[in-house]
Design a protein around this motif. Structure first.
Motif, PDB file in Angstrom:
ATOM      1  N   ILE A  91       0.845  -1.192   0.000  1.00 62.18           N
ATOM      2  CA  ILE A  91       0.000   0.000   0.000  1.00 62.18           C
ATOM      3  C   ILE A  91       0.885   1.248   0.000  1.00 62.18           C
ATOM      4  N   THR A  92       0.604   2.182  -0.892  1.00 63.02           N
ATOM      5  CA  THR A  92       1.279   3.479  -0.895  1.00 63.02           C
ATOM      6  C   THR A  92       0.230   4.568  -0.726  1.00 63.02           C
ATOM      7  N   ARG A  93       0.679   5.791  -0.450  1.00 65.92           N
ATOM      8  CA  ARG A  93      -0.288   6.889  -0.284  1.00 65.92           C
ATOM      9  C   ARG A  93       0.340   8.199  -0.693  1.00 65.92           C
ATOM     10  N   THR A  94      -0.487   9.108  -1.165  1.00 61.07           N
ATOM     11  CA  THR A  94      -0.087  10.471  -1.480  1.00 61.07           C
ATOM     12  C   THR A  94      -1.118  11.407  -0.869  1.00 61.07           C
ATOM     13  N   VAL A  95      -0.657  12.283   0.027  1.00 61.52           N
ATOM     14  CA  VAL A  95      -1.553  13.228   0.691  1.00 61.52           C
ATOM     15  C   VAL A  95      -1.635  14.499  -0.143  1.00 61.52           C
ATOM     16  N   SER A  96      -2.820  15.078  -0.235  1.00 65.15           N
ATOM     17  CA  SER A  96      -3.025  16.247  -1.098  1.00 65.15           C
ATOM     18  C   SER A  96      -2.243  17.465  -0.644  1.00 65.15           C
ATOM     19  N   ALA A  97      -1.890  17.543   0.638  1.00 68.55           N
ATOM     20  CA  ALA A  97      -1.090  18.665   1.159  1.00 68.55           C
ATOM     21  C   ALA A  97      -0.128  18.133   2.202  1.00 68.55           C
ATOM     22  N   ASN A  98       1.077  18.673   2.218  1.00 71.08           N
ATOM     23  CA  ASN A  98       2.068  18.263   3.198  1.00 71.08           C
ATOM     24  C   ASN A  98       2.870  19.480   3.652  1.00 71.08           C
ATOM     25  N   PRO A  99       2.612  19.975   4.888  1.00 76.90           N
ATOM     26  CA  PRO A  99       1.683  19.434   5.877  1.00 76.90           C
ATOM     27  C   PRO A  99       0.236  19.820   5.573  1.00 76.90           C
ATOM     28  N   VAL A 100      -0.700  19.145   6.243  1.00 79.18           N
ATOM     29  CA  VAL A 100      -2.114  19.467   6.102  1.00 79.18           C
ATOM     30  C   VAL A 100      -2.437  20.650   7.007  1.00 79.18           C
ATOM     31  N   PRO A 101      -2.888  21.789   6.458  1.00 80.60           N
ATOM     32  CA  PRO A 101      -3.182  22.958   7.296  1.00 80.60           C
ATOM     33  C   PRO A 101      -4.340  22.680   8.250  1.00 80.60           C
ATOM     34  N   PHE A 102      -4.298  23.325   9.401  1.00 81.41           N
ATOM     35  CA  PHE A 102      -5.404  23.222  10.342  1.00 81.41           C
ATOM     36  C   PHE A 102      -6.649  23.876   9.753  1.00 81.41           C
ATOM     37  N   GLY A 103      -7.793  23.229   9.980  1.00 77.06           N
ATOM     38  CA  GLY A 103      -9.064  23.793   9.530  1.00 77.06           C
ATOM     39  C   GLY A 103      -9.358  23.569   8.060  1.00 77.06           C
ATOM     40  N   LYS A 104      -8.533  22.790   7.370  1.00 76.20           N
ATOM     41  CA  LYS A 104      -8.732  22.563   5.945  1.00 76.20           C
ATOM     42  C   LYS A 104      -8.961  21.073   5.670  1.00 76.20           C
ATOM     43  N   PRO A 105      -9.951  20.726   4.850  1.00 72.67           N
ATOM     44  CA  PRO A 105     -10.100  19.327   4.446  1.00 72.67           C
ATOM     45  C   PRO A 105      -8.957  18.921   3.524  1.00 72.67           C
ATOM     46  N   TYR A 106      -8.799  17.648   3.328  1.00 72.37           N
ATOM     47  CA  TYR A 106      -7.714  17.134   2.501  1.00 72.37           C
ATOM     48  C   TYR A 106      -8.137  15.788   1.922  1.00 72.37           C
ATOM     49  N   SER A 107      -7.315  15.229   1.092  1.00 69.50           N
ATOM     50  CA  SER A 107      -7.592  13.905   0.533  1.00 69.50           C
ATOM     51  C   SER A 107      -6.310  13.085   0.508  1.00 69.50           C
ATOM     52  N   ILE A 108      -6.469  11.777   0.475  1.00 69.55           N
ATOM     53  CA  ILE A 108      -5.339  10.866   0.328  1.00 69.55           C
ATOM     54  C   ILE A 108      -5.638   9.948  -0.854  1.00 69.55           C
ATOM     55  N   THR A 109      -4.687   9.835  -1.744  1.00 67.96           N
ATOM     56  CA  THR A 109      -4.779   8.859  -2.825  1.00 67.96           C
ATOM     57  C   THR A 109      -4.034   7.612  -2.388  1.00 67.96           C
ATOM     58  N   TRP A 110      -4.790   6.593  -2.049  1.00 70.07           N
ATOM     59  CA  TRP A 110      -4.222   5.308  -1.665  1.00 70.07           C
ATOM     60  C   TRP A 110      -4.031   4.461  -2.924  1.00 70.07           C
ATOM     61  N   LYS A 111      -2.986   3.663  -2.943  1.00 72.39           N
ATOM     62  CA  LYS A 111      -2.744   2.828  -4.107  1.00 72.39           C
ATOM     63  C   LYS A 111      -2.124   1.501  -3.673  1.00 72.39           C
ATOM     64  N   ILE A 112      -2.527   0.437  -4.339  1.00 74.60           N
ATOM     65  CA  ILE A 112      -1.979  -0.889  -4.069  1.00 74.60           C
ATOM     66  C   ILE A 112      -1.212  -1.350  -5.288  1.00 74.60           C
TER      67      ILE A 112
END
Length: 348
Positions: free
Chosen positions: A157-178
């Motif tokens: 399993i790998t992952r890519t986070v939409s923001a790094n770091p994730v700001p406080f108070g903001k939604p985000y997404s993760i693209t998980w991949k196998i």
């Protein structure tokens, strides 16, 4: 993958050519005691997301056993190029004897992620619920027999986070991949996965709430702002414990607030500085620093962040005149390093 560390004082008895752990003579006997664990195979080969069934037979005594008492066995892999894998058997059924002194048998479905050697490490009276250590059932740690597992085309399993770091108070997404570790490519088909979150996101049995990746093995999961302060997990489910997991706490920026209780104080006294570090920072260290010269900061005192993210530091007032201070937070857990705004305390 999951690992479970069992700490015991062990004696050793030899049964059927295999070393099993036993309770020392000076200790109070466990309600559940295992005499032997055997398998119908010495090795298996398993590829990709498939599993290979192996029959496990367990002989044990259980003081609190009932008619048709269920059991299950736990296993852990080692000697592998991959991370260790924790495996749980299907329910073991009583096939001989009684619930207090009998023989149990069933299947352990071995995943390819158990590549290496899979060893029996525990027996539990009851049915696996997905919770690792709820204390609901009696268990017996063992150092049981092993069998070889050849894992082919093992998933990762790998992952890519939409923001790094994730700001406080903001939604985000993760693209998980196998991906297939043998080829570095996706399997080319949609895969069943579990996207979970929270402190118990790894404690799952089966596939409740399962999702499907696309043909490239990818799944995009949208998260609320507060989800970044807890674990985000992806699991490859089986009928019992997941065969592969990835647990992630996204990086957070180091945001530090600091306020002195006084802006002036007598030389030789201290001023309390109160503040907060945002994100999960419990037991992390914060440092009160004073500016020396034009650019050098010297640490004056340190403290631990409390469970609510707040802290209290002592600012020593060592000389007359205005002193410039700040609170520094070294990177800790998933929170990056940060500093507060500068503030002034005047010695009088």
């Amino acid at each position: 993958m999951k690992t479970r560390t069992i700490l015991t004082a062990l004696g050793v008895v030899t049964l059927m050519g295999t070393a099993l752990s036993a309770v020392p003579a000076t200790a109070e006997p466990l309600d559940l005691q295992v005499q032997s664990v055997t398998f119908d195979k010495t090795s298996v080969s398993v590829s990709g997301l498939k599993t290979a069934p192996v029959t496990v037979t367990l002989k044990a005594t259980y003081k609190l056993g009932k008619p048709n008492q269920p059991m299950y066995a736990e296993f852990e892999s080692y000697d592998s190029q991959f991370a260790s894998t924790w495996v749980v058997s299907e329910p073991l059924k009583l096939i001989d004897g009684t619930g207090t002194d009998g023989t149990w048998q069933g299947i352990v479905n071995v995943p390819s992620t158990a590549d290496g050697n899979l060893r029996a490490t525990g027996a539990v009276a009851g049915v696996y619920t997905g919770t690792y250590s709820d204390g609901k059932y009696d268990s017996a740690p063992i150092w049981g027999p092993k069998f070889a597992v050849q894992g082919l085309h093992v998933p990762r399993i790998t992952r890519t986070v939409s923001a790094n770091p994730v700001p406080f108070g903001k939604p985000y997404s993760i693209t998980w991949k196998i991906i297939d570790t043998s080829t570095g490519k996706p399997y080319g088909t949609r895969l069943t996965v579990l996207a979970t979150k929270g402190p118990s996101c790894l404690e799952v049995k089966g596939s409740p709430g399962a999702a499907r990746t696309n043909a490239a093995g990818a799944l995009v999961v949208n998260y609320a702002a507060a989800d970044a302060d807890q674990l985000n997990c992806l699991l490859i489910p089986t009928t019992q414990a997941p065969s592969e997991i990835y647990a992630l706490a996204p990086n957070r920026p180091g945001v530090v607030a600091a306020t002195p209780e006084k802006t002036s104080a007598k030389v030789g006294t201290t001023v309390a500085v109160n503040g907060k570090v945002y994100g999960f920072t419990y037991e992390c260290t914060v440092n009160l620093q004073r500016l020396s010269g034009k650019t050098q900061w010297r640490t004056q005192s340190s403290a631990k962040v409390r469970v609510n993210g707040r802290y209290t530091l002592a600012a020593p007032i060592t000389a007359k005149g205005a002193g410039t201070f700040r609170v520094q937070f070294p990177a800790c857990h998933q929170v990056l390093a940060g500093v507060s705004k500068n503030f002034t305390i005047t010695g009088v």
